[in-house]
Design a protein around this motif. Structure first.
Motif, PDB file in Angstrom:
ATOM      1  N   THR A 110      30.554  32.175  40.006  1.00  0.00           N
ATOM      2  CA  THR A 110      29.599  31.188  40.512  1.00  0.00           C
ATOM      3  C   THR A 110      28.601  30.800  39.434  1.00  0.00           C
ATOM      4  O   THR A 110      28.265  29.618  39.259  1.00  0.00           O
ATOM      5  CB  THR A 110      28.869  31.753  41.752  1.00  0.00           C
ATOM      6  OG1 THR A 110      29.822  31.937  42.802  1.00  0.00           O
ATOM      7  CG2 THR A 110      27.772  30.812  42.232  1.00  0.00           C
ATOM      8  N   MET A 112      29.426  29.428  65.361  1.00  0.00           N
ATOM      9  CA  MET A 112      28.743  29.307  66.653  1.00  0.00           C
ATOM     10  C   MET A 112      28.401  27.832  66.928  1.00  0.00           C
ATOM     11  O   MET A 112      27.889  27.150  66.051  1.00  0.00           O
ATOM     12  CB  MET A 112      27.426  30.089  66.610  1.00  0.00           C
ATOM     13  CG  MET A 112      27.619  31.582  66.463  1.00  0.00           C
ATOM     14  SD  MET A 112      26.000  32.393  66.459  1.00  0.00           S
ATOM     15  CE  MET A 112      26.502  34.085  66.123  1.00  0.00           C
ATOM     16  N   GLY A 154      21.572  31.148  44.560  1.00  0.00           N
ATOM     17  CA  GLY A 154      21.641  31.996  45.749  1.00  0.00           C
ATOM     18  C   GLY A 154      22.452  33.260  45.573  1.00  0.00           C
ATOM     19  O   GLY A 154      22.650  34.001  46.526  1.00  0.00           O
ATOM     20  N   ALA A 155      22.925  33.521  44.344  1.00  0.00           N
ATOM     21  CA  ALA A 155      23.770  34.693  44.114  1.00  0.00           C
ATOM     22  C   ALA A 155      23.013  35.808  43.415  1.00  0.00           C
ATOM     23  O   ALA A 155      23.598  36.619  42.711  1.00  0.00           O
ATOM     24  CB  ALA A 155      24.992  34.287  43.308  1.00  0.00           C
ATOM     25  N   ILE A 214      20.882  39.281  43.812  1.00  0.00           N
ATOM     26  CA  ILE A 214      20.822  40.343  44.828  1.00  0.00           C
ATOM     27  C   ILE A 214      19.859  41.424  44.354  1.00  0.00           C
ATOM     28  O   ILE A 214      19.952  41.873  43.213  1.00  0.00           O
ATOM     29  CB  ILE A 214      22.223  40.976  45.050  1.00  0.00           C
ATOM     30  CG1 ILE A 214      23.294  39.905  45.279  1.00  0.00           C
ATOM     31  CG2 ILE A 214      22.182  41.984  46.204  1.00  0.00           C
ATOM     32  CD1 ILE A 214      23.242  39.194  46.600  1.00  0.00           C
ATOM     33  N   PHE A 216      25.286  35.650  50.801  1.00  0.00           N
ATOM     34  CA  PHE A 216      25.901  34.814  49.767  1.00  0.00           C
ATOM     35  C   PHE A 216      27.423  34.828  49.858  1.00  0.00           C
ATOM     36  O   PHE A 216      28.068  33.792  49.876  1.00  0.00           O
ATOM     37  CB  PHE A 216      25.462  35.245  48.368  1.00  0.00           C
ATOM     38  CG  PHE A 216      26.224  34.502  47.302  1.00  0.00           C
ATOM     39  CD1 PHE A 216      25.913  33.173  47.034  1.00  0.00           C
ATOM     40  CD2 PHE A 216      27.283  35.092  46.626  1.00  0.00           C
ATOM     41  CE1 PHE A 216      26.654  32.444  46.089  1.00  0.00           C
ATOM     42  CE2 PHE A 216      28.027  34.371  45.686  1.00  0.00           C
ATOM     43  CZ  PHE A 216      27.700  33.047  45.417  1.00  0.00           C
ATOM     44  N   TYR A 217      28.011  36.024  49.908  1.00  0.00           N
ATOM     45  CA  TYR A 217      29.477  36.130  49.882  1.00  0.00           C
ATOM     46  C   TYR A 217      30.072  35.799  51.250  1.00  0.00           C
ATOM     47  O   TYR A 217      29.740  36.456  52.242  1.00  0.00           O
ATOM     48  CB  TYR A 217      29.902  37.541  49.492  1.00  0.00           C
ATOM     49  CG  TYR A 217      29.661  37.852  48.035  1.00  0.00           C
ATOM     50  CD1 TYR A 217      30.520  37.365  47.047  1.00  0.00           C
ATOM     51  CD2 TYR A 217      28.572  38.610  47.635  1.00  0.00           C
ATOM     52  CE1 TYR A 217      30.299  37.640  45.703  1.00  0.00           C
ATOM     53  CE2 TYR A 217      28.338  38.886  46.295  1.00  0.00           C
ATOM     54  CZ  TYR A 217      29.201  38.396  45.340  1.00  0.00           C
ATOM     55  OH  TYR A 217      28.984  38.652  44.011  1.00  0.00           O
ATOM     56  N   VAL A 234      23.517  28.516  61.499  1.00  0.00           N
ATOM     57  CA  VAL A 234      23.495  29.696  60.607  1.00  0.00           C
ATOM     58  C   VAL A 234      22.066  30.088  60.237  1.00  0.00           C
ATOM     59  O   VAL A 234      21.834  31.213  59.800  1.00  0.00           O
ATOM     60  CB  VAL A 234      24.303  29.508  59.293  1.00  0.00           C
ATOM     61  CG1 VAL A 234      25.720  29.079  59.596  1.00  0.00           C
ATOM     62  CG2 VAL A 234      23.636  28.547  58.329  1.00  0.00           C
ATOM     63  N   HIS A 246      26.750  28.678  51.874  1.00  0.00           N
ATOM     64  CA  HIS A 246      27.862  29.222  51.089  1.00  0.00           C
ATOM     65  C   HIS A 246      28.488  30.418  51.807  1.00  0.00           C
ATOM     66  O   HIS A 246      29.712  30.538  51.904  1.00  0.00           O
ATOM     67  CB  HIS A 246      27.354  29.630  49.700  1.00  0.00           C
ATOM     68  CG  HIS A 246      28.409  30.203  48.811  1.00  0.00           C
ATOM     69  ND1 HIS A 246      28.630  31.558  48.691  1.00  0.00           N
ATOM     70  CD2 HIS A 246      29.334  29.602  48.029  1.00  0.00           C
ATOM     71  CE1 HIS A 246      29.639  31.769  47.847  1.00  0.00           C
ATOM     72  NE2 HIS A 246      30.078  30.599  47.431  1.00  0.00           N
ATOM     73  N   ALA A 247      27.652  31.314  52.322  1.00  0.00           N
ATOM     74  CA  ALA A 247      28.181  32.477  53.049  1.00  0.00           C
ATOM     75  C   ALA A 247      28.987  32.032  54.270  1.00  0.00           C
ATOM     76  O   ALA A 247      29.941  32.690  54.674  1.00  0.00           O
ATOM     77  CB  ALA A 247      27.034  33.391  53.484  1.00  0.00           C
ATOM     78  N   ASP A 248      28.605  30.900  54.834  1.00  0.00           N
ATOM     79  CA  ASP A 248      29.321  30.415  56.014  1.00  0.00           C
ATOM     80  C   ASP A 248      30.558  29.594  55.631  1.00  0.00           C
ATOM     81  O   ASP A 248      31.183  28.984  56.502  1.00  0.00           O
ATOM     82  CB  ASP A 248      28.377  29.588  56.889  1.00  0.00           C
ATOM     83  CG  ASP A 248      28.803  29.605  58.355  1.00  0.00           C
ATOM     84  OD1 ASP A 248      29.153  30.696  58.857  1.00  0.00           O
ATOM     85  OD2 ASP A 248      28.811  28.532  58.999  1.00  0.00           O
ATOM     86  N   ARG A 293      22.503  29.246  49.894  1.00  0.00           N
ATOM     87  CA  ARG A 293      23.182  30.551  49.958  1.00  0.00           C
ATOM     88  C   ARG A 293      23.762  30.826  51.345  1.00  0.00           C
ATOM     89  O   ARG A 293      24.893  31.318  51.460  1.00  0.00           O
ATOM     90  CB  ARG A 293      22.258  31.682  49.516  1.00  0.00           C
ATOM     91  CG  ARG A 293      21.041  31.876  50.381  1.00  0.00           C
ATOM     92  CD  ARG A 293      20.016  32.782  49.706  1.00  0.00           C
ATOM     93  NE  ARG A 293      20.524  34.126  49.549  1.00  0.00           N
ATOM     94  CZ  ARG A 293      20.613  35.014  50.535  1.00  0.00           C
ATOM     95  NH1 ARG A 293      20.218  34.716  51.756  1.00  0.00           N
ATOM     96  NH2 ARG A 293      21.100  36.207  50.308  1.00  0.00           N
ATOM     97  N   LEU A 294      23.004  30.502  52.382  1.00  0.00           N
ATOM     98  CA  LEU A 294      23.514  30.798  53.724  1.00  0.00           C
ATOM     99  C   LEU A 294      24.673  29.874  54.094  1.00  0.00           C
ATOM    100  O   LEU A 294      25.603  30.282  54.798  1.00  0.00           O
ATOM    101  CB  LEU A 294      22.380  30.698  54.747  1.00  0.00           C
ATOM    102  CG  LEU A 294      21.601  32.007  54.896  1.00  0.00           C
ATOM    103  CD1 LEU A 294      20.305  31.774  55.650  1.00  0.00           C
ATOM    104  CD2 LEU A 294      22.466  33.041  55.622  1.00  0.00           C
ATOM    105  N   HIS A 326      24.916  37.674  40.505  1.00  0.00           N
ATOM    106  CA  HIS A 326      25.785  38.782  40.926  1.00  0.00           C
ATOM    107  C   HIS A 326      27.248  38.393  40.868  1.00  0.00           C
ATOM    108  O   HIS A 326      28.111  39.236  40.594  1.00  0.00           O
ATOM    109  CB  HIS A 326      25.384  39.185  42.353  1.00  0.00           C
ATOM    110  CG  HIS A 326      25.951  40.488  42.824  1.00  0.00           C
ATOM    111  ND1 HIS A 326      27.129  40.574  43.522  1.00  0.00           N
ATOM    112  CD2 HIS A 326      25.480  41.760  42.694  1.00  0.00           C
ATOM    113  CE1 HIS A 326      27.368  41.845  43.812  1.00  0.00           C
ATOM    114  NE2 HIS A 326      26.382  42.581  43.329  1.00  0.00           N
ATOM    115  N   HIS A 327      27.559  37.142  41.125  1.00  0.00           N
ATOM    116  CA  HIS A 327      28.954  36.685  41.132  1.00  0.00           C
ATOM    117  C   HIS A 327      29.200  35.832  39.885  1.00  0.00           C
ATOM    118  O   HIS A 327      28.844  34.651  39.853  1.00  0.00           O
ATOM    119  CB  HIS A 327      29.203  35.855  42.397  1.00  0.00           C
ATOM    120  CG  HIS A 327      30.649  35.542  42.636  1.00  0.00           C
ATOM    121  ND1 HIS A 327      31.137  34.244  42.663  1.00  0.00           N
ATOM    122  CD2 HIS A 327      31.721  36.351  42.833  1.00  0.00           C
ATOM    123  CE1 HIS A 327      32.445  34.272  42.900  1.00  0.00           C
ATOM    124  NE2 HIS A 327      32.817  35.528  43.015  1.00  0.00           N
TER     125      HIS A 327
END
Lengths: 473, 473, 473
Positions: free
Chosen positions: C321, C1, C330-331, C333, B378-379, C109, C75-77, C72-73, C317-318
């Motif tokens: 967000t 990538m 997606g946050a 955990i 997520f982060y 990703v 966002h992480a990217d 979520r993925l 968690h965040h």
């Protein structure tokens, strides 16, 4: 689930890796250890079984009722424990037959479990029964096994010899006079080695019901006054010596956690007095129990008995079951374990003492790589106990080797321990372990981490030299 | 266990999957990365080694005494740390030879461990020694390696080039003037890149002995008065800048837990004052340390240094060993880790800050799938550090990829980090990682989760682009 | 990538074991279950989708924006959630196209994740799209999928039939009148079975914002005065009955822990009053929530609804967000789970009640072998939920079977549960599970732990009989 109809088959390659290259190596390694004698340094077989050498009564009393591995899964599937004869003492033939039928009718619940693997091995290899258990075959199987049990070659001593058991350790109460062991030793007709194990939990936990009476009995057995703490310690030391003199090489300890903080002697004396008077708080009782774990290590440094630790199980999770059927019927559930901080006080004092051995078993597999292997990879006294109870099964045993070997290799592990009360399962359990170690070693050879000559040495050592060394047999 | 006699062999397929189809794919993937240069963004090699380029003195001083991976297993097997020269400073030739002999005589204790794998690779690939270590071969091996070490091509700079190291990060005290790094940079005969890493633990933990003196030294290094909290923060900021100006791209943090609750500034100031006066309670010292972890993240957002976190180890588990031999001799034991709640305060504030990178390493593998991969999934700031310390080994590395990939893929992982003080093990460690990643990717190709063209891209990225991007090299 | 260029391929053997012997067995087992109908006893599809049978609007609104696995993925990217249309309601065509383009540009990703596996299966099998997503193909793919979505055969009801869904459970608020379910049932043009699930979390946690208003609504829905605790219980019982009468077979419970200590009735009444007045302390609110978990079990014993438990996730968690985009983006955990002690009060009371079913799901895989399987291996009421959320992926599912089977076999597990809001992913998820179970069973056959006839029975049962039995469908 209905039951499929294939007959049990004991394939010579069972549990070996399916990959052909690995399997070929594993076969060669397994061949080297397949027929080696069995060292069983910790278990729960009753020594009277071998002393009196009476025929086993019936298939259910032998294979079902006393084995909580079997009864728990049947209970989960809806079979009442009373239908299995649990807690009912000796079973009538009718009751035994009904219990056996339950196992056969619910045979499918054991699929994929080691219980299935062990029972199948026992049926085929010991009793020559090749029916698959089912409602249709239950009675016939019962009769065939019962017939066999009546034959002289199926008496306990004959099986002991047939199983190639070289050493069998029992687990015994510290107050026991070990008369059965002594009588066995004295029997000229008996060549086997059956040794006791000192299991003092009930005397170390003041929170258990009846503790004051227990320590009085301990005092009587030791001919020592346990009215105060110093006498209590002397009594424990005396009973340990008595066990050692009667062949014991180890003591066994099972508490819910592994903590070991010592108390100052004055505080230990004070709590002991309170506990004898029934006045100790739960916190004091726990503190005393943890202190005594350290004391057991101290005594082990003095008398040389190997210390084994089995912790992390919440016993009798379902109170109504415990009340009706008693302990050890399958209602014990593991809890999280912690070893690094728990054992630190004990290991800070005794961890490098020459000759001290501490073998730690766990039902929480997360501690294998995180705590237990690292501890055994530094302290010369600590050995990693092989998988135990819920984890004594093929996939878990593979996970075990994969979790600990990279941190401690093989020489810091205990060698196989069956820890069973199911006498007839002993050969199947040891054979399973030998197959799985052969498979794990074959993998290391196949991906070129180890030479096959080295793997062969390890496979043999794990069966012969390693348990003898770890348990001082 | 006695030692078998096969000579070490470095099979070209070692660590690749035994299944023929997977192995064929893995070989192709591995070929693409085998000879790529090494990026080592975190480790413990002394920069003076490369600055002065002195010959290594002897095999024990190079491969045994300073490497706690080696000494811990020998200690567990009963070899005293003094017999290995631990804590004894420079060794005489006799002492070095005796230490080396211990390794050779106990060679079997390393079976199945990565220490064996690395040492064997070093012996064969670097020194051309193909004897299997044993009592019989110990002296001859010692002599042959010692001879080699005297040759110019075995000096540190020559090996650095031969190892194809492109970047090597060291770990440095915040008060260091980084003179060695500067001298290396200024040396026209030296083309390598050796960069420092800011490692401030001792200045962030008021509970450590000597902390008031440490922060005074920090103030002196930063030419800032650390007599109050604000000056202390300015000093840390200044030293971080100094490191960044001297090539550092990251800071490293190792505490027993990862908690990061910030304090109100007034409370931070109050505890700082108490701690300087030696009056802070243990709880206050801990609260301050956790606060400072968040402060380090804040500074990282400002100065762009990558933050790496290595937590969850109980250092110096055996006090008597620490007292006699000092830290880092193999007596550190992991404890359970917790990241979700521990890092929440830090990530709530800085987790989505552009350019902030937080790379988290763990010795508790249970957090991989449960906490660390979900956080990195997520982060945008969080990266999953590859297996570290006890887990930097083949089976554990496989478990790592299997635990994190399904939640975060490959791009949220750190790329390989050797984290070693054993200079000669660097190529073997990176090669091991390349082989294992090739094997894991081959499995994804073999069961049709990934195209082989994609797997080839990933294999290359994990070695080249990924560590460069994560560590801002 | 960068993105490699192979087109997606759905290999018939995907996810089956690479070893040829195992693969051959797995193929045979998979063939038996490949085309069996889907039972989906727990999920998050909106029943209005099927009631109104409107065409899906666009590829992003269908496959991207509402699926936090996807967002979520990204966002992480580094892709902002607003670029994906999260929290923005219905998307314009331009916004939808831009969101879709983000997925395609960042396609790499997802490599190695189940999201990639599911999306690829959906693109190929449902939409016949064989481009690999990339910047170059994004618009073309968007157009082709959008075209298809406009066709009648891509409407929800047509897909429901094509997917061979036999039962689909939705998740519903206890106050819902279940009008959509009733209308579907009453629709003569509709033959499918869509059943509600009672999900009362928000009414059981006094610590949630708006709880007093929520329980007032509950009272209104139940036509019961929830002004006191006894009315509140009656209202919950009434709504559970209402759900059961409208086809529900289960209730679902998601709290951060699984603790279940009951309160004395007077204490429950007192806390209820305080909580209604907004005066309950956090500790009281937590105690009440845990008490109510036990009450839910009590009600389940009475009304026969299956109880499912999904615990151990730290939601939102965040905080920033959550504030901006709301929940379920997606946050969330996972945190460590504990079941043995947590569920003991509940199971002590209701664990052996005839007909009571408790299905436990976890995102902490360490409890599988340590706690969950042992509980399900004793209590007839407890079933082990299959892997969920972060763990619903090939390697994790393999670990699951390896962790639980040896303790509980197959009959104590839940059968596959997709638990998804991504309607189009349902067939791919069930197919993945069938492939993996075939592979796991093939291993047991290949190393001779199970007959292939038995494995075939198990494979079929896990898809047909087992979920029907566990969820009382």
């Amino acid at each position: 689930m209905p039951t499929a109809t294939t007959a049990p088959e004991l394939h010579p390659d069972r549990l070996l890796p399916p990959d052909p290259a690995e399997r070929a190596i594993a076969r060669r390694l397994y061949q080297r250890v397949r027929d080696l004698p069995i060292l069983s340094p910790h278990g729960h077989v009753d020594p009277d079984l071998l002393l009196h050498d009476q025929p086993f009564t019936d298939p259910a009393g032998l294979l079902v009722t006393p084995d909580h591995y079997v009864t728990r899964l049947l209970h989960a599937d809806g079979v009442g424990l009373d239908e299995l004869g649990v807690g009912a003492g000796a079973l009538s033939e009718g009751a035994a037959r009904r219990a056996w039928r339950q196992v056969c009718e619910h045979w499918s619940v054991f699929r994929g479990t080691p219980v299935r693997y062990w029972l199948e091995a026992e049926l085929v290899e010991i009793f020559g029964v090749t029916d698959r258990p089912s409602a249709a075959t239950a009675d016939r199987m019962f009769d065939r096994i019962a017939e066999r049990l009546a034959e002289p070659s199926f008496r306990p001593r004959a099986l002991f010899e047939r199983f190639r058991i070289q050493v069998l350790a029992t687990t015994d109460d510290p107050c026991s006079d070990l008369a059965s062991h002594a009588a066995l030793d004295a029997d000229p007709a008996w060549q086997g080695r059956v040794i006791p194990t000192f299991r003092p939990d009930r005397y170390l936990e003041p929170s258990r019901p009846g503790w004051p009476a227990a320590v009085r009995r301990l005092g009587a057995a030791a001919e020592t006054d346990t009215g105060d703490y110093d006498g209590y310690l002397r009594a424990l030391e005396a009973r340990r010596r008595y066990f050692a003199e009667h062949g014991a090489t180890s003591t066994d300890h099972a508490h819910v956690d592994a903590r070991s903080e010592p108390l100052a002697p004055a505080e230990a004396r004070r709590i002991y007095r309170s506990a004898l008077a029934g006045d100790a708080t739960p916190a004091e009782a726990t503190a005393f129990r943890r202190h005594m774990l350290s004391e057991m290590a101290r005594m082990a440094c003095d008398d040389g008995l190997v210390m084994t630790l089995h912790c992390g199980v919440r016993r009798d999770h379902h109170p109504a079951t415990a009340e009706r059927y008693g302990p050890d019927v399958g209602a014990d559930i593991p809890v999280r374990a912690e070893l690094t901080d728990a054992l630190r006080p004990l290991l800070s004092r005794y961890g490098t003492h020459p000759g001290f051995h501490l073998v730690v078993f766990t039902v929480d597999e997360t501690v294998w790589s995180r705590e237990l292997a690292p501890l055994a990879g530094f302290y010369p006294s600590v050995y990693v106990g092989v998988p135990w109870w819920f984890l004594d099964a093929p996939d878990a045993i593979r996970r075990f080797r994969e979790a600990v070997t990279e941190t401690v290799g093989f020489g810091r592990t205990s060698g196989f321990v069956d820890d069973t009360r199911a006498f007839c399962s002993i050969p199947a359990r040891h054979d399973m372990s030998r197959r799985l170690d052969a498979g794990y070693l074959a993998r290391l050879v196949a991906d070129h981490r180890l030479g096959e000559d080295e793997a062969a040495e390890i496979a043999t050592d794990l069966v012969e030299a390693q348990p003898a060394r770890v348990f001082k047999l």
